[in-house]
Each structure stands twice: as C-alpha cells, then as structure tokens.
Design a protein around this motif. Structure first.
Motif, PDB file in Angstrom:
ATOM      1  N   PHE A 151      30.450  32.855  30.200  1.00 45.96           N
ATOM      2  CA  PHE A 151      31.371  33.911  29.773  1.00 45.96           C
ATOM      3  C   PHE A 151      32.808  33.517  30.044  1.00 45.96           C
ATOM      4  O   PHE A 151      33.085  32.615  30.843  1.00 45.96           O
ATOM      5  CB  PHE A 151      31.036  35.253  30.440  1.00 45.96           C
ATOM      6  N   THR A 152      33.714  34.171  29.339  1.00 51.57           N
ATOM      7  CA  THR A 152      35.135  33.966  29.584  1.00 51.57           C
ATOM      8  C   THR A 152      35.847  35.290  29.366  1.00 51.57           C
ATOM      9  O   THR A 152      35.318  36.175  28.682  1.00 51.57           O
ATOM     10  CB  THR A 152      35.720  32.865  28.669  1.00 51.57           C
ATOM     11  N   ILE A 153      37.025  35.420  29.971  1.00 47.31           N
ATOM     12  CA  ILE A 153      37.800  36.650  29.783  1.00 47.31           C
ATOM     13  C   ILE A 153      39.026  36.284  28.950  1.00 47.31           C
ATOM     14  O   ILE A 153      39.900  35.547  29.405  1.00 47.31           O
ATOM     15  CB  ILE A 153      38.214  37.276  31.126  1.00 47.31           C
TER      16      ILE A 153
ATOM     17  N   LYS B 227      39.351  40.883  26.992  1.00 45.33           N
ATOM     18  CA  LYS B 227      38.078  41.021  26.293  1.00 45.33           C
ATOM     19  C   LYS B 227      37.113  40.002  26.901  1.00 45.33           C
ATOM     20  O   LYS B 227      37.491  38.822  27.052  1.00 45.33           O
ATOM     21  CB  LYS B 227      38.351  40.662  24.836  1.00 45.33           C
ATOM     22  N   VAL B 228      35.919  40.449  27.245  1.00 49.99           N
ATOM     23  CA  VAL B 228      34.946  39.515  27.818  1.00 49.99           C
ATOM     24  C   VAL B 228      34.047  38.997  26.685  1.00 49.99           C
ATOM     25  O   VAL B 228      33.451  39.774  25.944  1.00 49.99           O
ATOM     26  CB  VAL B 228      34.086  40.193  28.912  1.00 49.99           C
TER      27      VAL B 228
ATOM     28  N   GLY C  16      30.857  36.421  25.845  1.00 56.55           N
ATOM     29  CA  GLY C  16      29.791  35.722  26.540  1.00 56.55           C
ATOM     30  C   GLY C  16      28.803  35.075  25.593  1.00 56.55           C
ATOM     31  O   GLY C  16      28.677  35.464  24.433  1.00 56.55           O
TER      32      GLY C  16
ATOM     33  N   THR D 213      32.287  45.875  29.744  1.00 52.86           N
ATOM     34  CA  THR D 213      32.062  46.112  31.153  1.00 52.86           C
ATOM     35  C   THR D 213      33.266  46.866  31.728  1.00 52.86           C
ATOM     36  O   THR D 213      34.392  46.701  31.256  1.00 52.86           O
ATOM     37  CB  THR D 213      31.817  44.792  31.924  1.00 52.86           C
TER      38      THR D 213
ATOM     39  N   PRO E  12      36.026  43.856  34.403  1.00 51.03           N
ATOM     40  CA  PRO E  12      36.021  42.539  33.771  1.00 51.03           C
ATOM     41  C   PRO E  12      36.028  41.376  34.769  1.00 51.03           C
ATOM     42  O   PRO E  12      35.667  40.265  34.411  1.00 51.03           O
ATOM     43  CB  PRO E  12      37.290  42.539  32.926  1.00 51.03           C
ATOM     44  N   ASP E  13      36.451  41.651  35.999  1.00 54.88           N
ATOM     45  CA  ASP E  13      36.554  40.539  36.941  1.00 54.88           C
ATOM     46  C   ASP E  13      35.265  40.302  37.737  1.00 54.88           C
ATOM     47  O   ASP E  13      35.202  39.434  38.589  1.00 54.88           O
ATOM     48  CB  ASP E  13      37.741  40.760  37.900  1.00 54.88           C
TER      49      ASP E  13
ATOM     50  N   LEU F 298      29.551  37.697  36.073  1.00 52.56           N
ATOM     51  CA  LEU F 298      28.640  38.118  35.001  1.00 52.56           C
ATOM     52  C   LEU F 298      27.538  37.100  34.725  1.00 52.56           C
ATOM     53  O   LEU F 298      26.598  37.374  33.992  1.00 52.56           O
ATOM     54  CB  LEU F 298      29.436  38.366  33.713  1.00 52.56           C
TER      55      LEU F 298
END
Lengths: 386, 159, 178
Positions: B88-90, B104-105, B107, B124, B127-128, B131
């Motif tokens: 995943f990345t934010i 925005k997350v 994944g 979610t 977000p931090d 995950l």
C-alpha cells in the motif's frame, strides 16, 4: 551463420474489431503455431514480438503488455517495430536470434489491435507526421498514399483500371483463406472504379481495411529442425533498408529502399536473377498500387512493368509469377504487424504445400515476402526456400 | 560534428505546442467480459484455475502464461470479493501532480482463494495505520449503477 | 506432404468478431479512455528559422557545399553527406507540382463535399524535388496537374504566426512568373 528453418505458423481471424485483448490474440496465434510445430513453451529459447505504433492499441509499452500471451514470461524477449515494415522485420529479428546461435528455437509473434482507437485508427496515424511542417495542414494519411499513387501513375502513364486489377485479384485470392476479412469472389474492376473516391486517385476499394489480429511463426536451427519436421522450409536471405524521413525530397514513384533491401536478401540467398529464380511473391499491398510498386522494388520486373504483368495474368495464382496468393492485405485484412500471416506464414504454407485452396499449383521452390512502413521509407524483405 | 550555426536569439520561436489526441475503447477481452458481466450481477468475483499447474488466476484469464494451455470452462469459479493488503501507499498528489484535498490510500489486494491481486482504493479512518496484511472487502456500486468496468468497485474497506 | 496439401493451413481461424452494433448496444463490456497529454516539441534551429522567415513572407533553404544541394525544408545537417550544412539561402515562392491528391476525406477521416487540394511542391531555387506539402487554391480540381507551375499565396502580414500555414495555398502561376 547457421541456417534457420520455419517449423510452425499460426494466425487468428482478421476483423475490424475482435473481442479478444491483444494478449488473448497473441495466445491464440502462438498456440496454433506451437501445435503446428509440435512444441511446448519449455522448448522455446527466446521470443520476439512485432507490433506497430502503441497508439493503435492505446497501450504504451505494448510489447510488455503483450508478453504473457506470447509465451514470453520468464524468457529472453524483445519487441521490434518499424511501422508497416514490422510484419517482415519481426521474423528477420527472429532469424538473427537463431542464425547467430544464441537461440535454437525462437518464437515470433505479431499483434495489432487497431479497433481500440477512436474515432478511427486514422487518428493515431496523424501523429506520425512532422509536427511543424505537416500536421498544421490537418493531414490525413490517405492523402500521402494518394499523392504517391498519383506520382507513380503519372510517371509511368498507368491507367487506374490496371491498378484496380490488383484489388480484384487479391480479394478473389482471399476466398480460400479462413481468416480473411474482405474476400470477394465476384468483385470486378468496375466495382473498384465505381467505389467512393476517398482522395483521388485512391478509391475505397483500393485500400485494405484496418483490422485486429495476430500471427505467429516458430523458427529453429536447421539441424534441430529435423527433430520436428521432415523437410524444413528454410530462410535463405533477409534484407532491410530505410530512406530519408524527408519524404517531400524523394522521388515517390520507385521504392529504392525496397530495392536495397531486396538486393541484400538476394545476395544472402545466392539469387542472381530474381525474375527467373523466384517462383512467387508476397509483396506488401495495403493499397493496390503498392503491390505494383513493390514488385518493381523487389526487382521482379522493370519500373512501370508490374501493371502490364498484372493485366496479362502473370500474377494470378496459376500464372507464371503468382503475387499475393494469400489474398494479401487487400483481401485478408491489415492488422499492421500481424500481416506477417500473409507475408511470411503464407510463404511457409505455400512452400510446404500446406496452403489448401490457396495452393499455387506449380510446386513453388522459392518465395519472397516483403513489407513496407514508416513514412513510405522502410523496406523489409525475406526469401524462403523449400 | 557540430552545427555551424546555433540558435542564440532568445526571442525566436523554439518550440511548437500540440497534443496527440485519440480516444480509446478498450474491450474487456473474452475473459475480462465474463469477469465484468458477472460482477454486474453479483457481489463476488470470478477466477480461473490452470488445469495443469493449479495456479489460480485473478483477474481470470483464458490461458496459463506458464503452462501455455487454455483454461477450460469448468475451471472458472466464484471467489469472495475480499482479500488482504499486500502493498500500500498513501498518495498526496494526483496523476497530474496536483495536491489532493485528502490523502488517498492505494493498495494491492491479494484476493482470497486466488494467486492474484487487484489495485484498489482503501477507505480507512486512520491513513497512517499499518495496513500490510489487513483483511478488506470490496464495496461495490449498487447493482443498477454497475457498468462493467473496474469503477464498479468503489473501494475496499476493513471488515 | 501429399496428404497435407488437401487439408489447408491455417486449419482454423480463432477469434471473436465484434460488430459496431455490439458495442453501441453494450453487448460487450469495455472501458473508455481519453488520454490528455500536451507536448512542447523543440523545433531546432533550422525549422525555427524557416518558420520565422515564412512570417516575413520568405522561403529559406540550407545549402550543403559537399553535395551541392539547396535543401528545403532546411536542416542543420545533410543526411546523405552526414556533415553540417553550410549556409542559408533565400529561394523563390514559386515552384512545380510534384504530385497531388484531391481529397474527399479530412484530417479526422470525415467525408467532405468540397475537396481539399493537397500536394507536394518543389520550390524554385532549391534542388530538384526539394520542397514541401501544401494546399492548392484559385483553381478547379481538374486544372491541377503534375508539372504545373504554382506560386504561394501568403496570409496578410498581420495574420502570420510563424507557421507553415502562413502560406494559405499555392495558386497557378501565369504570365512568366511575376
């Protein structure tokens, strides 16, 4: 260099739009070629993909997109392309993989999905023009070919009906081809001459249709080929050549780049007199006049002589020099790179006596296939022998 | 080799602006069409299993890229529209480089009972949070709004 | 081999034909995509100068001293001698029709009623067959022929932007070239 044999070929249906993705089309063509050769994915050393501009499929890095359908996952793999020249250039690239000794068995796959591009594949063609000198005139690629055809007709004083004969012959030849998009056994010269004028002198039936499709070819070193087939068909010579991109500075009636490519291939094949030694040819025919120009470029006749040979019936399937016995692009369809199916797979089927209804009756021993591309500047040539 | 004359006048035009306009209609393909048509009527996914190596393809495919065999009709089956987050990345900027109002997350979700995964937006509240490996389920558009594209999957959320 | 002759290859033709109607009626699922990409192409010194001179109402070429070509459109290198070109040279705005087409299809592949007259013009003062593509005007389609002498019709000076379209079209050249 080692001798290279063809041991299997396959192609999909050619249609304006096919439901299959490019990967799925590649799979279908490849599977047919593998069945024909009697080999499996594990037997392939390397894979070569041929596909023309990304802008047709609308997927950048199209080679990478297609590879899993081309049996290339975890294999040495490369994509080559030079526009319309790709259908013959991809098997040439396959040839050098095997001739050099780096591969014993190489698969060549060619794919094109022109049906994805809207409103028309012409839209993608627009981006091949020079952005400063040509595109501001809101150009259409058909104009380019119309201008080339006009020049060819004027220089040699050729009548339009002698060009239309090519479209009639090829659409009739395509009747025996199970993949053909526009076969027509009843088409006449008048049908072509009465069809809509698109850009004079080009009329609608002078043009091959845009298509979706894929084709595949399996190449093998000659010594190993005996394991799979009794009498392998071999690649005797290959050639390629390109002219300057500055197309408004060229003569536009004789494709000297095709002649240069042909000379390279004939030298490799030990052919001194192509007119006598070559039994049949599959020159590139996206437009009817191109078949004639390319016969001249392939040195199969004098400049301006190809329309006369066509009028006299020499180029019919049962003539002295059959031209486009597959039905060509005009009859079978024009999914740019995948026309390897008509230009190279057909040579294999004809030389192996496997062409069925399309079989040339005179037991051909040597055939030449050719493609043409980029901005009217690329010639790619392959000579195959029984 | 160097050009004998260089362009040194900064007021002379040096660039030409333009685009490469063309629109695309990507058919889903034979396997893709079956997958999306199923998704239009159901809240589950379809997958295919290779008859030779038993690898389960998701999204489903017509052929196994390793064994290079066709996957027959009877090897299609339903799987739940659930999975666990593999990567995943934010994201804080969009694909044009513009700042997003809210992070925005995004994944990659390993779909349950398959060897494949799907890229999706993950909703979610925090977000931090970590995950990786978290189990999520797809939230789909109402059935009458589905169109047979990936956009029928609105996002994934924690179960 | 003999038995194969009758069979015929390719043995089958895999693939699923989709008609435009299938797409219109959404019988097949698809994804629609409109890419948005903008470009700023570097023109390079040769074309930059060429277009700037068109704004002045002049056509300029580059010369190669080795092969003695007067090259238009100009370039900073000669692709045949493979060396830099040597000097600029103004040439005329008249020329000869090398080839042409009467197009009933526009750039977007739409059918049009009034045809576009388009062709390649070799420019007087440049080497043979050196010129560019442009439109023709002030003539009937049936008058247009290969070998015809033509002259550029320029946009009014104020409307020129430094583009190939600063020339509106080429018209028949009559009365000795003036």
């Amino acid at each position: 260099m080692r001798k290279v044999a063809v041991i299997g070929a396959g192609m999909t249906l050619f249609r304006r739009i096919l439901q299959e993705t490019g990967k799925e089309l590649s799979f279908l063509a490849t599977k047919m070629a593998m069945e024909d050769a009697g080999i499996e994915k594990k037997d392939l050393d390397m894979v070569i993909m041929g596909s023309a501009p990304d802008a047709f499929d609308g997927i950048h890095l199209k080679g990478e997109n297609l590879l899993d359908g081309a049996a290339a996952a975890n294999k040495p793999y490369v994509r080559v392309f030079n526009g319309g020249g790709t259908g013959v250039f991809a098997p040439i690239a396959g040839w050098w993989h095997v001739a050099s000794g780096v591969a014993d068995v190489a698969l060549v796959v060619c794919e094109e999905k022109m049906g994805s591009c809207f409103p028309h594949p012409q839209t993608a063609f627009r981006h091949i023009w020079d952005p400063f000198l040509d595109r501001p005139l809101n150009t259409n690629l058909v104009w380019l070919f119309a201008m080339e055809m006009n020049r060819y007709m004027t220089v040699h004083n050729i009548k339009k009906e002698d060009i239309a004969r090519v479209a009639v012959k090829n659409k009739r030849n395509a009747v025996g081809h199970p993949c053909a998009q526009l076969p027509d056994e009843n088409i006449t010269i008048d049908d072509v001459l009465n069809s809509e004028v698109v850009a004079w002198p080009v009329q609608r039936l002078d043009i091959s249709p845009p298509s979706d499709g894929a084709s595949a070819l399996i190449l093998c070193s000659e010594e190993k080929a005996k394991k799979y087939v009794e009498d392998p068909i071999t690649i005797a010579g290959v050639g390629w050549n390109i002219d300057s991109t500055m197309w408004t500075n060229r003569d536009l009636y004789f494709p000297r780049y095709v002649a240069n490519a042909a000379k390279m291939a004939y030298k490799m094949a030990g052919i001194d007199n192509p007119r006598k030694e070559i039994d049949f040819a599959e020159p590139y025919d996206p437009f009817d006049y191109k078949e004639l120009q390319h016969m001249e470029g392939l040195l199969l006749c004098d400049k301006g002589e190809a329309p006369i040979l066509t009028r006299e019936g020499v180029t019919q399937r049962d003539g002295n020099l059959p031209i486009c016995p597959s039905g060509g692009l005009l009859g079978v369809g024009n999914p740019i790179a995948a026309t390897m199916g008509q230009k190279v797979c057909e040579l294999y089927w004809q030389l192996a006596g496997k062409a069925g209804k399309r079989q040339i009756p005179t037991d051909p021993q040597i055939g030449v296939g050719q493609a043409w591309g980029d901005i009217m500047q690329m010639g790619t040539v392959i000579v195959m022998k029984r | 080799m160097t050009f004998l004359e260089k362009q040194t006048d900064p007021t002379s035009p040096m660039h030409w602006r333009g685009n490469m306009q063309a629109d695309y209609l990507y058919l889903s393909g034979v396997a893709g069409d079956k997958f999306f048509k199923h998704l239009m009527k159901n809240d589950t996914f379809l997958a295919t299993k290779c008859p030779e190596c038993n690898k389960v393809f998701f999204p489903p495919r017509l052929y196994c890229e390793d064994c290079f065999c066709e996957i027959p009709e009877e090897k299609w089956f339903e799987v739940p529209s659930k999975g666990s987050i593999k990567l995943f990345t934010i994201a804080t900027i969009d694909s044009y480089g513009k700042k997003l109002k809210e992070p925005k997350v995004i994944g990659l979700i390993n779909i349950d009972q398959t060897d494949g995964s799907l890229l999706g937006v993950i909703k979610t509240d925090k977000p931090d949070e970590e995950l990786q490996g978290v189990h999520v389920e797809a939230v789909l558009k109402p059935k009458d709004k589905r169109e047979g594209t990936l956009k029928d999957i609105l996002y994934f959320k924690k179960k | 081999m003999m038995s194969m002759k009758k069979e015929g290859y390719p043995k089958y033709a895999p693939g699923t034909h989709v008609s435009r109607k299938d797409i219109r009626n959404k019988n097949k699922t698809y994804t629609w995509w409109e890419p948005e990409v903008q470009y700023s192409w570097a023109m390079g010194p040769a074309i930059s100068r060429f277009l700037q001179e068109l704004k002045n109402g002049k056509i300029i070429a580059r010369c190669c001293n080795k092969c003695d070509r007067v090259i238009v459109p100009p370039r900073m290198f000669c692709e045949y001698c493979y060396k830099p070109t040597d000097k600029w040279l103004y040439i005329k705005d008249t020329g000869t029709v090398e080839t042409f087409s009467i197009a009933y299809l526009d750039g977007d592949a739409r059918r049009i009623k009034d045809p576009i007259l388009i062709g390649v013009i070799s420019i007087d003062g440049a080497s043979p067959q050196h010129g560019f593509m442009h439109y023709f005007g002030e003539m009937k389609p049936e008058e247009l022929h290969i070998g015809m002498k033509v002259k550029a019709v320029w946009k009014p000076e104020k409307e020129r932007t430094g583009a190939i379209t600063d020339i509106k079209y080429f018209k028949p050249l009559k009365g000795g070239g003036k």
